[in-house]
Write an enzyme that holds these catalytic residues in place. Structure first.
Site, PDB file in Angstrom:
ATOM      1  CE  LYS A 240      -4.134  -1.837   0.111  1.00 31.93           C
ATOM      2  NZ  LYS A 240      -3.696  -3.044  -0.574  1.00 31.93           N
ATOM      3  CG  ASP A 241       0.717   5.947  -1.537  1.00 25.37           C
ATOM      4  OD1 ASP A 241       1.946   6.017  -1.377  1.00 25.37           O
ATOM      5  OD2 ASP A 241       0.030   6.881  -1.986  1.00 25.37           O
ATOM      6  CE  LYS A 242       7.247   7.382   4.129  1.00 25.94           C
ATOM      7  NZ  LYS A 242       8.665   7.790   3.959  1.00 25.94           N
TER       8      LYS A 242
END
EC number: 5.4.99.-
Length: 593
Positions: A240-242
């Site tokens: 998942k996106d940071k």
């Protein structure tokens, strides 16, 4: 200690585990004698004598608290062509001399001082260190080793820290005794465990991880420390996106639900695997739209037009910048290319290249590139940098050689190692789709590849589902642009038979991969490749223009002082599709800036 078969290259260091003895090592005398006999039977008298002299010299230096100055730092047993014989020798040497380590390279066995042994001798007695490393090498599943009682809390903490590099530790009752144990082996997927193994079923606990402004691997590192497990005990179906606030399904081994303080806890039967993710749901707020234009009516019209256009035509299915480490000096795809080219040392240095920031992490990386001092860098690297510390610990043990760098990469789980290679193939796919659209536009032409199954919603479909467009089919406009797929590099894909196919071959030549088989045997990495649709459509897309004051109530977000128009947009995407790419198409602007 969790070691799996994928962690070894040719069996040189995968020596057999100890005999079926009790949980402690104290009753292994006869086994040790048996190991010593192996040395006598496999080594000639001169080599055996030289090995004993080398071991005695190392031991005497260490007992006298002096450095190994003037001594050879390694001793070669020579080449042993028989693989089983090599494995037996590895084990026999380590059992007889736990203060030594053995390294295999091209069928040669090299013996070196075990610096970790000396480090432990500063914390416990030499006798305990000797027994502990014998226990460590035996690798008996679920076995335990107990250190002598220790009432000094700070000293126990130092022992915990040393041992936690590779094993589970727990403190006995009363809390003055440290016991360590091996983790049970994971059974191969698809194979049932033996009947005698079925009693000790492994616990799998599923939960939902919420994270914000944190990399997946950092989040796992925090959880591992808190729960007293290692990062590879956690499994997941994708990254998942940071930067976003994300919710993600996770599974952790050997942790009961009662110990977890996270969302949606439940017992499950097995770990998660990459590729099991079916898709993602997104709720996104884009604020302060009035700052873009003073004409509210025109703004609403433009937004509706842009969203309806993406609903109808879709968006180019690029991999998002977060896959490559946006804004970083070294992108993940550069590391992946080095691994594909078997440039292990270069890949390590790329991984540990610092950013232009003055913080503890980047100061530690800068120190390493200047000195290649893994031990010194470890003392500088923060605890939460799990991947970096794992690599450095392996480099400290095996050295900054090609073989040492291979062992360092093996300190990371398979999913992390393959991530970097996938980053490279993803980058090439992005370049390929840009070239394809610039060359042929929205027309489906001869030599294109199309997917024949309209229900495909991921990249893992077989070659039988991919069709090569003929000249007649191209002229008759039989296929639509949303059916066109491009290959993601690997050993089991076909290329388009037009200018795009030639482009792929030119790119492989540019990057020095003309003969690449997309397998990295040294790291147990196989990259079969797959196909990816060049266009995707968001599903269940809905949107609403609201005042910021209203949207804060709806989303329970932070308070915004200035009231402005905002867009609340919700949609679903298939696995491996990026919301940032979809939004960029809607806004014609990079929303990450």
């Amino acid at each position: 200690l969790e070691k799996t078969k994928e962690e070894y290259t040719d069996g040189d260091q995968n020596h057999p585990s100890g005999s079926e003895k009790e949980d402690t090592i104290s009753d292994g005398t006869s086994k040790c004698e048996e190991k010593a006999d192996i040395l006598s039977s496999f080594l000639d008298e001169k080599t055996h004598e030289l090995l004993n002299n080398f071991a005695c010299d190392i031991k005497e230096k260490w007992l006298s608290e002096t450095e190994l100055i003037g001594l050879p730092l390694e001793f070669s047993i020579g080449r042993i062509l028989d693989k089983n014989q090599r494995a037996s020798l590895h084990s026999a040497i380590r059992q007889k001399f736990p203060f030594l380590i053995t390294v295999g390279k091209n069928s040669e066995i090299v013996v070196k001082p075990n610096l970790e042994y000396k480090e432990l001798c500063h914390l416990v007695s030499e006798e305990e260190a000797f027994d502990f490393f014998k226990y460590l090498d035996a690798k008996k599943e679920n076995s335990k080793f107990t250190f002598k009682p220790d009432t000094n809390k700070d000293h126990r903490k130092a022992v915990h820290h040393f041992v936690n590099k590779s094993l589970e530790t727990f403190t006995g009752n009363p809390n003055v005794v440290i016991t360590v144990r091996f983790r049970e082996k994971a059974y191969k997927r698809g194979k049932r465990p033996l009947p005698e193994c079925q009693e000790g079923n492994v616990i799998y606990t599923a939960f939902t991880l919420r994270k914000e402004n944190l990399e997946m691997f950092e989040a796992i590192g925090f959880l591992a420390i808190k729960l007293g497990v290692i990062p590879s005990d956690f499994s997941y179906a994708g990254l998942k996106d940071k930067k976003a606030i994300t919710y993600q399904a996770m599974v952790v081994r050997k942790v009961t639900p009662e110990r977890m303080n996270v969302f949606n806890i439940r017992s499950v039967d097995d770990s998660l695997r990459l590729g099991q993710l079916k898709g993602n749901h997104f709720d996104i707020v884009i604020r302060n739209l009035k700052k873009q234009t003073n004409d509210s009516a025109n703004l609403r019209e433009r937004i509706m037009e842009a969203i309806e256009n993406v609903k109808k035509k879709g968006f180019v299915n690029y991999y998002g910048p977060q896959r490559f480490g946006k804004g970083r000096k070294v992108h993940t795809d550069q590391i992946g290319l080095a691994l594909l080219k078997n440039e292990m040392t270069k890949a390590i240095k790329l991984f540990l290249t610092p950013e232009d920031l003055d913080d503890p992490v980047n100061r530690a990386k800068k120190y390493f590139l200047q000195t290649e001092d893994a031990k010194g860098t470890l003392s500088l690297m923060p605890e939460f940098k799990v991947r970096e510390r794992a690599l450095l610990e392996a480099l400290h043990r095996f050295g900054m050689t090609e073989e040492g760098c291979i062992q360092a990469w093996f300190s990371l789980p398979h999913s992390m190692r393959i991530f970097y290679v996938h980053a490279y193939t993803s980058k090439i796919w992005n370049e390929a789709v840009s070239y394809r659209l610039a060359t042929y536009g929205a027309r489906v032409v001869e030599g294109d590849l199309v997917c024949l199954d309209e229900d495909i919603d991921d990249e893992n479909f077989p070659n039988s589902k991919v069709h090569l467009v003929t000249e007649e089919e191209g002229s008759a406009n039989m296929y639509a642009i949303h059916q066109v797929v491009l290959p993601i590099l690997g050993y089991n894909i076909q290329y388009p038979k037009n200018k795009v196919g030639q482009w792929y071959h030119d790119i492989l030549s540019r990057d020095g991969l003309q003969t690449c088989r997309f397998k990295v045997p040294a790291l147990k990495l196989n990259v079969p490749g797959c196909y990816r649709q060049i266009l995707k459509h968001p599903r269940n897309l809905s949107y609403q223009l609201m005042e910021d004051d209203d949207i804060d109530v709806k989303m329970k977000g932070s308070h915004i002082d200035e009231t402005a128009l905002s867009l609340l947009i919700s949609f679903d995407l298939d696995a491996s599709c990026y919301a940032t790419v979809c939004l960029k198409e809607i806004m014609k602007h990079d929303v990450l800036n």
